[in-house]
Motif scaffolding. Structure first.
Motif, PDB file in Angstrom:
ATOM      1  N   ILE A  48       2.342 -41.445 -28.693  1.00 42.14           N
ATOM      2  CA  ILE A  48       2.634 -42.757 -28.126  1.00 42.14           C
ATOM      3  C   ILE A  48       1.569 -43.752 -28.550  1.00 42.14           C
ATOM      4  O   ILE A  48       0.371 -43.440 -28.515  1.00 42.14           O
ATOM      5  CB  ILE A  48       2.690 -42.706 -26.590  1.00 42.14           C
ATOM      6  CG1 ILE A  48       3.742 -41.693 -26.116  1.00 42.14           C
ATOM      7  CG2 ILE A  48       2.996 -44.085 -26.006  1.00 42.14           C
ATOM      8  CD1 ILE A  48       3.706 -41.442 -24.615  1.00 42.14           C
ATOM      9  N   VAL A  49       2.001 -44.929 -28.946  1.00 42.01           N
ATOM     10  CA  VAL A  49       1.107 -46.055 -29.180  1.00 42.01           C
ATOM     11  C   VAL A  49       1.684 -47.246 -28.427  1.00 42.01           C
ATOM     12  O   VAL A  49       2.818 -47.666 -28.681  1.00 42.01           O
ATOM     13  CB  VAL A  49       0.976 -46.397 -30.673  1.00 42.01           C
ATOM     14  CG1 VAL A  49       0.090 -47.637 -30.851  1.00 42.01           C
ATOM     15  CG2 VAL A  49       0.405 -45.225 -31.452  1.00 42.01           C
ATOM     16  N   SER A  50       0.934 -47.767 -27.474  1.00 40.15           N
ATOM     17  CA  SER A  50       1.407 -48.885 -26.654  1.00 40.15           C
ATOM     18  C   SER A  50       0.354 -49.983 -26.648  1.00 40.15           C
ATOM     19  O   SER A  50      -0.641 -49.898 -25.927  1.00 40.15           O
ATOM     20  CB  SER A  50       1.686 -48.398 -25.227  1.00 40.15           C
ATOM     21  OG  SER A  50       2.166 -49.463 -24.421  1.00 40.15           O
ATOM     22  N   PRO A  51       0.537 -51.031 -27.462  1.00 43.17           N
ATOM     23  CA  PRO A  51      -0.467 -52.091 -27.538  1.00 43.17           C
ATOM     24  C   PRO A  51      -0.415 -53.026 -26.328  1.00 43.17           C
ATOM     25  O   PRO A  51       0.628 -53.181 -25.685  1.00 43.17           O
ATOM     26  CB  PRO A  51      -0.088 -52.839 -28.818  1.00 43.17           C
ATOM     27  CG  PRO A  51       1.385 -52.619 -28.949  1.00 43.17           C
ATOM     28  CD  PRO A  51       1.650 -51.240 -28.412  1.00 43.17           C
ATOM     29  N   ARG A  52      -1.539 -53.630 -26.041  1.00 41.29           N
ATOM     30  CA  ARG A  52      -1.651 -54.636 -24.980  1.00 41.29           C
ATOM     31  C   ARG A  52      -1.503 -56.028 -25.606  1.00 41.29           C
ATOM     32  O   ARG A  52      -2.200 -56.363 -26.571  1.00 41.29           O
ATOM     33  CB  ARG A  52      -3.009 -54.522 -24.301  1.00 41.29           C
ATOM     34  CG  ARG A  52      -3.240 -55.533 -23.170  1.00 41.29           C
ATOM     35  CD  ARG A  52      -4.697 -55.529 -22.744  1.00 41.29           C
ATOM     36  NE  ARG A  52      -5.148 -54.190 -22.378  1.00 41.29           N
ATOM     37  CZ  ARG A  52      -6.434 -53.861 -22.275  1.00 41.29           C
ATOM     38  NH1 ARG A  52      -7.383 -54.759 -22.528  1.00 41.29           N
ATOM     39  NH2 ARG A  52      -6.776 -52.624 -21.931  1.00 41.29           N
ATOM     40  N   GLY A  53      -0.592 -56.814 -25.080  1.00 43.69           N
ATOM     41  CA  GLY A  53      -0.428 -58.178 -25.582  1.00 43.69           C
ATOM     42  C   GLY A  53      -1.733 -58.952 -25.533  1.00 43.69           C
ATOM     43  O   GLY A  53      -2.499 -58.837 -24.567  1.00 43.69           O
ATOM     44  N   ASP A  54      -1.993 -59.743 -26.561  1.00 42.99           N
ATOM     45  CA  ASP A  54      -3.272 -60.452 -26.651  1.00 42.99           C
ATOM     46  C   ASP A  54      -3.130 -61.955 -26.454  1.00 42.99           C
ATOM     47  O   ASP A  54      -4.021 -62.724 -26.787  1.00 42.99           O
ATOM     48  CB  ASP A  54      -3.947 -60.151 -27.998  1.00 42.99           C
ATOM     49  CG  ASP A  54      -3.083 -60.535 -29.186  1.00 42.99           C
ATOM     50  OD1 ASP A  54      -1.892 -60.838 -28.997  1.00 42.99           O
ATOM     51  OD2 ASP A  54      -3.609 -60.527 -30.320  1.00 42.99           O
ATOM     52  N   VAL A  55      -2.004 -62.380 -25.884  1.00 40.63           N
ATOM     53  CA  VAL A  55      -1.803 -63.778 -25.524  1.00 40.63           C
ATOM     54  C   VAL A  55      -1.728 -63.863 -24.003  1.00 40.63           C
ATOM     55  O   VAL A  55      -0.975 -63.112 -23.376  1.00 40.63           O
ATOM     56  CB  VAL A  55      -0.510 -64.340 -26.144  1.00 40.63           C
ATOM     57  CG1 VAL A  55      -0.196 -65.730 -25.594  1.00 40.63           C
ATOM     58  CG2 VAL A  55      -0.618 -64.390 -27.655  1.00 40.63           C
ATOM     59  N   SER A  56      -2.499 -64.752 -23.411  1.00 43.26           N
ATOM     60  CA  SER A  56      -2.484 -64.927 -21.957  1.00 43.26           C
ATOM     61  C   SER A  56      -1.740 -66.207 -21.603  1.00 43.26           C
ATOM     62  O   SER A  56      -2.070 -67.285 -22.092  1.00 43.26           O
ATOM     63  CB  SER A  56      -3.911 -64.990 -21.411  1.00 43.26           C
ATOM     64  OG  SER A  56      -3.899 -65.254 -20.017  1.00 43.26           O
TER      65      SER A  56
END
Length: 203
Positions: A48-56
């Motif tokens: 599994i690879v689950s990235p964290r969004g980098d736009v707030s």
């Protein structure tokens, strides 16, 4: 574990050799843990690879900017799509021989769709849960025979059903093998979608 590479903080888990590599993309306000347990349950052996969004957006994490509800910053989307393509390419290269699947919900489905339009060769299967694609993608022969699941709600106020139907029509016109699971509700994920997703990923 959650680790940071050159482009995204991400949850990663190494599965059984030869099992699928699954990318999971969270919705607005979610994080890299939103779908990890779900993927583990549906595909226990998967990596599994689950990235964290980098736009707030006022503290809510996303994968690209927008200027209003359903109105995307297309320049930012193009830039972040290219960034995500590189991120996926890197992980795919590190996992040779594995089939690559992906799923995304809401904003995660939208960045996944944008990557899919740009590089359909990256995935064997892609599941778009409540996507909103308010532009007309270009014709793309690379989508031919690509296995794609789309889920939606008939009364979704964020992702209107006519746009979902338009996306299904576009993908079918490219020759993709499209499946749809549409419930009577809104933007929430329902059990019928999860069953369709499980069947799609496990087949």
């Amino acid at each position: 574990m959650t680790a940071t590479n050159s482009s995204y903080a991400a949850f990663t888990r190494t599965g059984t050799p030869g099992a699928p590599l699954v990318f999971a993309f969270h919705g607005t306000g979610g994080n890299e843990m939103q779908f990890t347990e779900l993927v583990e349950k549906m595909l226990p052996d998967a990596s599994i690879v689950s990235p964290r969004g980098d736009v707030s957006e006022y503290g809510a994490l996303r994968f690209f900017k927008r200027t209003g509800e359903g109105v995307y910053d297309m320049d930012d989307l193009a830039m972040r799509t290219a960034k995500m393509v590189s991120f996926i390419d890197e992980h795919k290269a590190a996992n040779p021989g594995r089939p690559v699947y992906a799923l995304g919900y809401s904003n995660g489905a939208n960045i996944l769709a944008s990557v899919l339009f740009e590089r359909p060769d990256l995935f064997e299967k892609a599941a778009l849960l409540h996507p909103l694609i308010p532009w007309q993608p270009q014709a793309n022969s690379g989508l031919s025979a690509k296995e794609i699941l789309i889920t939606a709600g008939q009364r979704d106020p964020i992702c209107p059903l006519p746009l979902t139907q338009g996306l299904i029509g576009y993908l079918e016109a490219q020759g993709a093998a499209v499946e749809a699971s549409i419930h009577e509700g809104g933007h929430e994920i329902r059990q019928s979608e999860l069953q369709a997703l499980s069947t799609f990923l496990q087949r």
